[in-house]
Design an enzyme around this catalytic site. Structure first.
Site: not given
Ligand code: RIB
Ligand code: CA
Length: 310
Positions: A236-237
């Site tokens: 995600h990041d």
């Protein structure tokens, strides 16, 4: 080609398996990103662990030049929860082992560092937040004027759809909704890269392995270990960070947004109202996977085997 001005960035992070991948990405593009520092936060694990992980990850990628600042040891109104071991392992980085550096965190705390760098960068500082927003809220509470000195926040957080820690709340907002509320209410422009976008961009070994054939062994094997731990789930990041390198990876839409802090069931939901014109918040809607994969490929090329790192 016009020389692109390097963007001064502070990364607020709780490494964290996908944070690890995002830091490797940040560290590879020194021509685009002036990596001014990491501010460590709790969430995936406690800050004593995430700050050490940040130091070790920077050492692994030969970026000991990036200072690490220690952040909050609790959320604004609640203590940290237990480490999120099923998604990040007991050690916070997918239970893989990387060499430990004896480098330590800096003297000054995260919020003092953010305020100092905002001053030094004279309005150009970008905050990339891939953790709960406690450090950012504490910075804004201690230094109210800093909001004029931050160019924008690129945030992995929220969702235009479902959450993950509850049906309504994504972790980085839901773990500390009060801090998120302070940040969204500050008026600092936000690029919100939410779960609705990140779930479109899984990172499987079948994608990664061919791209990493000539990547330095220690970096390649660490990233493979993370991918295996997460079984190819989205990093995600890393998607949020990738937008600094190629903004066209994402199709954005404009919104007004505020964070639910009162309703117990919906606490941590980001209420969004789409707007025609830009009013300081844009949310990631769709992902150009070809462009995202190209950035991952370029990242891997930038840690070549055998390079003598200074
Ligand atoms: O919801 C995903 C986010 O929560 C990511 O930043 C992950 O590292 C966790 O912190
Ligand atoms: Ca994170």
């Amino acid at each position: 080609m016009k020389e692109m001005k390097r963007v001064p960035v502070i990364l607020d992070t709780d490494p964290g398996v996908d944070d690890f991948f995002a830091i490797v990405l940040m560290g590879a593009f020194d021509d685009i990103i002036d990596f001014r520092g990491i501010t460590a936060m709790g969430g995936n694990n406690k800050t004593a662990v995430t700050s050490r992980n940040a130091l070790d990850i920077l050492h692994l990628i030969h970026r000991d030049d990036v200072p690490v600042y220690y952040g909050a040891d609790s959320f604004l109104k609640e203590p940290f929860g237990a480490p999120v071991a099923d998604h990040h392992g007991h050690n916070g980085i997918g239970d893989i082992t990387i060499p430990h550096t004896d480098r330590t965190v800096e003297e000054i705390k995260a919020w003092d560092a953010i305020a100092r760098e905002a001053e030094r960068c004279d309005g150009n500082l970008v905050l990339v937040t891939i953790a709960p927003l406690t450090n950012i809220a504490l910075t804004l509470q201690k230094y109210p004027g800093v909001k004029e000195k931050i160019s924008k926040i690129v945030m992995m957080g929220g969702s235009t759809g479902k959450g993950n820690i509850t049906p309504y709340a994504e972790a980085n907002i839901g773990h500390d909704p009060y801090a998120a509320d302070v940040v969204f209410a500050s008026g600092i422009p936000v690029d919100m890269v939410g779960l609705n976008a990140t779930i479109q961009a899984p990172v499987h070994r079948s994608l990664f392995d061919p791209l990493s054939e000539h990547t330095e062994k220690a970096v390649r094997e660490a990233l493979q270990g993370l991918i295996d731990f997460r079984k190819g789930e989205p990093m995600h990041d890393a998607l949020a960070v990738s937008t600094l390198i190629d903004d066209s990876i994402i199709t954005w839409k404009n919104f007004e947004g505020n964070v639910e802090t009162q309703d117990a069931e919906k606490r941590g939901k980001v209420w969004l109202q789409e707007t025609e014109e830009y009013k300081g918040l844009r949310c990631a809607m769709s992902v150009n996977l070809e462009k995202y994969h190209a950035v991952i490929a370029e990242m891997l090329k930038r840690y070549p085997e055998g390079k003598a790192y200074e």
